[in-house]
Enzyme design. Structure first.
Site, short mmCIF file in Angstrom:
data_model
loop_
_atom_site.label_atom_id
_atom_site.label_comp_id
_atom_site.label_asym_id
_atom_site.label_seq_id
_atom_site.Cartn_x
_atom_site.Cartn_y
_atom_site.Cartn_z
N SER A 43 0.82 -1.21 0.00
CA SER A 43 0.00 0.00 0.00
C SER A 43 0.86 1.26 0.00
O SER A 43 0.46 2.27 -0.58
CB SER A 43 -0.97 0.00 1.18
OG SER A 43 -0.27 0.10 2.40
N SER A 44 2.04 1.22 0.61
CA SER A 44 2.91 2.40 0.62
C SER A 44 3.32 2.79 -0.80
O SER A 44 3.41 3.97 -1.13
CB SER A 44 4.17 2.14 1.45
OG SER A 44 3.82 1.94 2.80
N GLY A 83 1.51 1.89 -3.54
CA GLY A 83 0.25 2.27 -4.18
C GLY A 83 -0.12 3.71 -3.89
O GLY A 83 -0.69 4.40 -4.74
N ARG A 84 0.22 4.19 -2.71
CA ARG A 84 -0.10 5.57 -2.33
C ARG A 84 0.77 6.58 -3.06
O ARG A 84 0.51 7.78 -3.01
CB ARG A 84 0.02 5.74 -0.82
CG ARG A 84 -1.05 4.95 -0.09
CD ARG A 84 -0.75 4.82 1.39
NE ARG A 84 -1.50 3.72 1.95
CZ ARG A 84 -2.23 3.79 3.03
NH1 ARG A 84 -2.34 4.92 3.69
NH2 ARG A 84 -2.86 2.73 3.47
N ASP A 106 1.96 -20.54 -8.80
CA ASP A 106 1.51 -21.93 -8.68
C ASP A 106 2.45 -22.78 -7.84
O ASP A 106 3.65 -22.50 -7.76
CB ASP A 106 1.44 -22.57 -10.07
CG ASP A 106 0.16 -22.25 -10.81
OD1 ASP A 106 -0.92 -22.42 -10.21
OD2 ASP A 106 0.24 -21.84 -11.98
N LEU A 140 7.43 -8.50 -12.32
CA LEU A 140 6.44 -7.51 -11.86
C LEU A 140 6.09 -6.60 -13.03
O LEU A 140 6.97 -6.22 -13.81
CB LEU A 140 7.03 -6.66 -10.72
CG LEU A 140 7.61 -7.44 -9.54
CD1 LEU A 140 8.33 -6.49 -8.58
CD2 LEU A 140 6.53 -8.21 -8.83
N GLU A 141 4.83 -6.26 -13.16
CA GLU A 141 4.38 -5.32 -14.19
C GLU A 141 4.04 -4.02 -13.49
O GLU A 141 2.96 -3.85 -12.96
CB GLU A 141 3.15 -5.86 -14.92
CG GLU A 141 3.35 -7.22 -15.53
CD GLU A 141 2.43 -8.26 -14.90
OE1 GLU A 141 1.78 -7.95 -13.89
OE2 GLU A 141 2.38 -9.37 -15.42
N TYR A 175 3.45 -26.60 -11.45
CA TYR A 175 3.92 -25.73 -12.53
C TYR A 175 5.20 -26.29 -13.15
O TYR A 175 5.38 -26.26 -14.36
CB TYR A 175 4.16 -24.31 -11.99
CG TYR A 175 4.37 -23.27 -13.05
CD1 TYR A 175 3.29 -22.76 -13.77
CD2 TYR A 175 5.63 -22.79 -13.35
CE1 TYR A 175 3.47 -21.78 -14.74
CE2 TYR A 175 5.82 -21.81 -14.32
CZ TYR A 175 4.74 -21.32 -15.01
OH TYR A 175 4.93 -20.36 -15.98
#
Length: 193
Positions: A108-109, A111-112, A125, A134-135, A168
């Site tokens: 969240s840090s 995302g903020r 999997d 990561l995108e 996987y």
């Protein structure tokens, strides 16, 4: 499915059901939440080139539209507004237990600050081995500096109701064993005649 608690995660790490490398003891204390483990940003990125093409075709190898960038551990990477960048976790992850899976969530840090840590590839999997791609997308109207080693995602581990019949690793997954951020390999899904 049940979520593994911090105790369960520690036990799975001790027993080798989950492997996270590197995972220094002092970092584990900082990164382990009540039911998740924070993962750090690696130092390798893949950016999309601006090409004079009308669109991206998923039936064609996406790698030709990308450029790989490796920075030093003490450097920073700037992600511009609206930009999609592929990155990789610092940690190598193995889920050896056939009844454990992982789900990535952005912190969240981050995302903020307007940074989404993953667009779609948040599921890990049973049988996965590799660094996680990561995108990253910047939704902030300002550029944002990212630094290798910063905590960017958390992985939540779940126990399946029964062990997977085929993991996987056994299914020859396209991204199995990745050590670097990987552009889409969707073109491999299409039959060429």
């Amino acid at each position: 499915m049940t979520v593994l608690s911090d105790r369960d995660i520690k036990r799975a790490l001790e027993e080798g059901d989950i492997v996270v490398k590197p995972l220094e003891e002092e970092y584990l204390e900082e990164a382990l939440g009540p039911a998740s483990l924070d993962l750090r940003l690696g130092n390798e990125f893949v950016v999309f080139k601006t090409l004079h093409k009308p669109c991206i075709d998923p039936t064609v190898d996406a790698g030709e539209n990308t450029e790989r960038i490796v920075i030093d551990e003490d450097e920073e990477f700037v992600i511009n507004p609206g930009e999609l960048v592929l990155a990789v976790t610092h940690e190598w992850i193995e889920i050896n237990a056939p009844d454990i899976t992982g789900v990535l969530h952005g912190r969240s840090s981050l995302g903020r600050l307007g940074i989404q840590a993953h667009v779609e590839a948040g599921y890990v999997d049973p049988g996965w081995r590799g660094r996680l791609t990561l995108e990253l997308v910047n939704f902030n109207p300002m550029p944002v500096k990212l630094r290798p080693g910063m905590r960017v995602v958390q992985i939540v581990f779940h126990r399946l109701s029964s062990p997977a019949e085929r993991t996987y690793a056994e299914s020859s997954g396209k991204y199995h064993g990745d050590e670097r951020p990987s552009p889409s390999k969707m073109h491999l899904d299409f039959c060429r005649g």
